[in-house]
Design a protein around this motif. Structure first.
Motif, PDB file in Angstrom:
ATOM      1  N   GLU A  16       2.870   5.132   0.908  1.00 16.16           N
ATOM      2  CA  GLU A  16       1.582   4.738   1.181  1.00 16.16           C
ATOM      3  C   GLU A  16       1.568   4.704   2.639  1.00 16.16           C
ATOM      4  O   GLU A  16       2.266   3.758   3.325  1.00 16.16           O
ATOM      5  N   GLU A 101      -6.329   6.950   4.280  1.00 18.73           N
ATOM      6  CA  GLU A 101      -5.255   6.144   3.589  1.00 18.73           C
ATOM      7  C   GLU A 101      -4.910   6.770   2.332  1.00 18.73           C
ATOM      8  O   GLU A 101      -5.906   7.390   1.472  1.00 18.73           O
ATOM      9  N   ILE A 103      -1.485   8.012  -0.519  1.00 19.09           N
ATOM     10  CA  ILE A 103      -0.267   8.362  -0.730  1.00 19.09           C
ATOM     11  C   ILE A 103       0.181   9.536  -0.031  1.00 19.09           C
ATOM     12  O   ILE A 103      -0.539  10.672  -0.284  1.00 19.09           O
ATOM     13  N   ARG A 133       0.146   3.151  -5.994  1.00 20.16           N
ATOM     14  CA  ARG A 133       0.645   2.053  -5.167  1.00 20.16           C
ATOM     15  C   ARG A 133       1.555   1.197  -5.953  1.00 20.16           C
ATOM     16  O   ARG A 133       2.672   0.690  -5.526  1.00 20.16           O
TER      17      ARG A 133
END
Length: 306
Positions: A16, A101, A103, A133
């Motif tokens: 992440e 933002e 993965i 997440r």
């Protein structure tokens, strides 16, 4: 022409992260260009040159946004802002770095020829980012022993310093600019890939670098990743002289026994006629020397070559 090649391994990791990616944002490029021209700018300058008719308060908000994007820098809130290093790169490339933002998969290749070991990133699109997440953070103990990887370890691998402004890098796969703003504390080690690095160096000190497509080592269902933008510069190759590399390579050939000849300025090594020479060498008075798994100072080991 000297041609050398070696096989390499590329590792990948899922984390992440907050990443800055290049996007077309002409309105903010105009702000950066204004700061580049005037050295420092205020909200009043933005209104006067770019947004005529609006209040100075709007101009200050535009500068605040450009600072948050890394295009401008200033000593404190409300003070005049100047163009940053990121802003200069944005003007050169015609693209602005915007925050994303999610993965991301980080592809890492450690090799002395490459200044940047982080060669590519890829956003992992999932049905639920929240679920992903949770998966990264809450693996069972067996998974952690096998696949967990800390953000600090990744930062060390890619020479990333989170305390400094994120200078953009260029993906060697698709040529897209990106930079890292932050990485989570824990991620996952993923697929390993095989590739190769080839270099060519000629007498005029011109060199080329080629990196082969990334092929998954184990999983056949993982796609190969093409390398369309290999690096065109290498600090190590800049420091290498063709003559020195040539002599170092020839000196490792079993077919050369006159090491004293390698100390001369000429790139010529005599070979005795008592050697079982191939017919072409007897006619042309020139031959290729075979070097088994050569090593070149600072550059490392390579596959056998001639």
């Amino acid at each position: 022409m000297i041609n050398l090649k070696r096989k390499v391994k590329v590792s990948s990791y899922d984390f992440e992260a907050t990443i800055l990616v290049a996007q077309e944002r002409p309105e903010f490029l105009a702000v950066a260009a204004l700061a580049d021209e005037l050295v420092t700018i205020t909200g009043k300058d933005v209104i006067e040159y770019l947004l005529g008719g609006l209040s100075e308060r709007v101009g200050r908000k535009v500068i605040d946004r450009a600072v948050s994007m890394g295009l401008l820098i200033r000593e404190e809130n409300g003070s005049p802002a100047g163009i940053s290093e990121i802003g200069k790169i944005a003007l050169e490339k015609g693209q602005v770095m915007c925050r994303e933002e999610g993965i991301f998969r980080f592809f890492v290749l450690k090799d002395p020829l490459l200044k940047n070991s982080l060669i590519h990133i890829k956003r992992i699109n999932t049905d639920s980012a929240k679920d992903d997440r949770i998966k990264l953070k809450n693996r069972d103990s067996n998974d952690k022993a096998i696949a967990s990887f800390s953000g600090k370890m990744l930062e060390q691998l890619i020479n990333h310093d989170s305390s400094h402004s994120p200078i953009p890098r260029e993906s060697i796969s698709d040529g897209e600019l990106f930079s890292i703003e932050s990485i989570a504390s824990t991620g996952e080690e993923k697929q390993e890939y095989e590739s190769s690095i080839s270099i060519g160096l000629n007498f005029e000190q011109e060199y080329s670098i080629h990196i082969g497509a990334l092929s998954p080592t184990h999983q056949n269902d993982v796609e190969r990743i093409a390398i369309l933008h290999p690096p065109n510069k290498s600090d190590l190759l800049n420091e290498q002289r063709y003559e020195d590399v040539w002599k170092e390579l020839v000196g490792q050939s079993d077919e050369i026994d006159d090491e004293d000849a390698l100390q001369s300025d000429n790139l010529i090594v005599p070979i005795s006629f008592s050697v079982n020479l191939p017919p072409d060498a007897l006619k042309q008075f020139i031959m290729d020397a075979t070097i088994s798994e050569p090593k070149v100072s600072d550059l490392g080991s390579f596959q056998s070559t001639t």
